[in-house]
Design a protein around this motif. Structure first.
Motif, mmCIF file in Angstrom:
data_model
loop_
_atom_site.group_PDB
_atom_site.id
_atom_site.type_symbol
_atom_site.label_atom_id
_atom_site.label_comp_id
_atom_site.label_asym_id
_atom_site.label_seq_id
_atom_site.Cartn_x
_atom_site.Cartn_y
_atom_site.Cartn_z
ATOM 1 N N VAL A 76 2.481 -7.421 -8.189
ATOM 2 C CA VAL A 76 3.608 -8.285 -7.865
ATOM 3 C C VAL A 76 4.919 -7.600 -8.228
ATOM 4 O O VAL A 76 4.956 -6.700 -9.059
ATOM 5 N N ARG A 77 5.979 -8.045 -7.579
ATOM 6 C CA ARG A 77 7.336 -7.648 -7.963
ATOM 7 C C ARG A 77 7.999 -8.905 -8.510
ATOM 8 O O ARG A 77 8.177 -9.884 -7.799
ATOM 9 N N GLU A 93 7.356 -11.619 -5.643
ATOM 10 C CA GLU A 93 6.814 -11.161 -4.364
ATOM 11 C C GLU A 93 5.438 -10.576 -4.590
ATOM 12 O O GLU A 93 5.232 -9.770 -5.497
ATOM 13 N N LEU A 94 4.485 -10.976 -3.770
ATOM 14 C CA LEU A 94 3.128 -10.457 -3.842
ATOM 15 C C LEU A 94 3.076 -9.153 -3.054
ATOM 16 O O LEU A 94 3.222 -9.145 -1.841
ATOM 17 N N LEU A 95 2.906 -8.021 -3.770
ATOM 18 C CA LEU A 95 2.866 -6.714 -3.117
ATOM 19 C C LEU A 95 1.455 -6.345 -2.675
ATOM 20 O O LEU A 95 1.270 -5.701 -1.643
ATOM 21 N N ARG A 96 0.486 -6.710 -3.481
ATOM 22 C CA ARG A 96 -0.920 -6.463 -3.154
ATOM 23 C C ARG A 96 -1.729 -7.614 -3.723
ATOM 24 O O ARG A 96 -1.634 -7.934 -4.897
ATOM 25 N N ALA A 97 -2.517 -8.218 -2.878
ATOM 26 C CA ALA A 97 -3.321 -9.357 -3.301
ATOM 27 C C ALA A 97 -4.512 -8.894 -4.135
ATOM 28 O O ALA A 97 -4.959 -7.753 -4.021
ATOM 29 N N SER A 98 -5.001 -9.787 -4.960
ATOM 30 C CA SER A 98 -6.223 -9.536 -5.706
ATOM 31 C C SER A 98 -7.398 -9.500 -4.743
ATOM 32 O O SER A 98 -7.370 -10.144 -3.694
#
Length: 191
Positions: A76-77, A93-98
């Motif tokens: 996240v950012r 901001e979600l940069l890469r989801a789990s």
């Protein structure tokens, strides 16, 4: 989560900073794990999510969404104000989801309700079709189709830092120690 309003979590740069994986009663491994955790603790940042500090949209809805989407493996950012050693988030901001299926399911449900932007979801899920593909999965697929697509996305998001498919040193030693038993009594498929 406290009083359904505030979420506290520690943000770690490396997944190893969150691990303690020992066998019960093994004091040498416990001391080693505690030492590793203590040395990695400084790599964490305390994050505070509160709906009143969010500077965008409906803070409560976005807080609930991000609280469940931020899981191990997510990136996240977070932008905010540091106060008393914690970051009070004003923008996230979600940069890469789990890779975890529950978290992925929440991403798609939030796209369907409009709480999460489809473009943000598409890029965080590493979808080739970006936001359009995320919107299609969230809004147009049947439950069964979405379930299978979630599994594909989950597999694509897994890496060396995910727990699925990786073994700790202790687990590897245990498997090596019991290899003779497995050879003597192999597992057989019974149909």
């Amino acid at each position: 989560r406290f009083q359904n309003r505030v979420t506290l979590f520690d943000l770690a740069e490396e997944y190893a900073a969150t691990l303690i994986n020992i066998s019960e009663g093994d004091t040498d491994d416990l001391a080693e794990a505690n030492s590793a955790l203590a040395s990695n603790w400084g790599a964490r940042l305390r994050i505070v999510l509160h709906p009143d500090t969010f500077s965008f949209g409906d803070g409560a809805s976005r807080l609930a969404a991000y609280s469940e989407m931020i899981a191990p493996g997510a990136r996240v950012r977070a932008v905010g104000i540091i106060n008393n050693g914690a970051l009070w988030v004003t923008s996230l901001e979600l940069l890469r989801a789990s890779w975890q299926p529950r978290s992925l399911s929440r991403v798609f449900s939030e796209v369907a309700t409009g709480v999460l932007d489809a473009e943000e979801a598409g890029s965080s899920l590493l979808l080739d079709g970006g936001g359009a593909e995320a919107a299609q999965i969230a809004n147009e697929m049947t439950v069964t189709e979405r379930h299978w697509r979630l599994r594909e996305v989950s597999r694509a998001l897994q890496n060396d830092e995910s727990r699925m498919g990786t073994l700790s040193e202790i687990q590897t030693r245990y498997l090596e120690g019991t290899s003779t038993l497995r050879a003597r009594w192999p597992i057989e498929a019974v149909i």
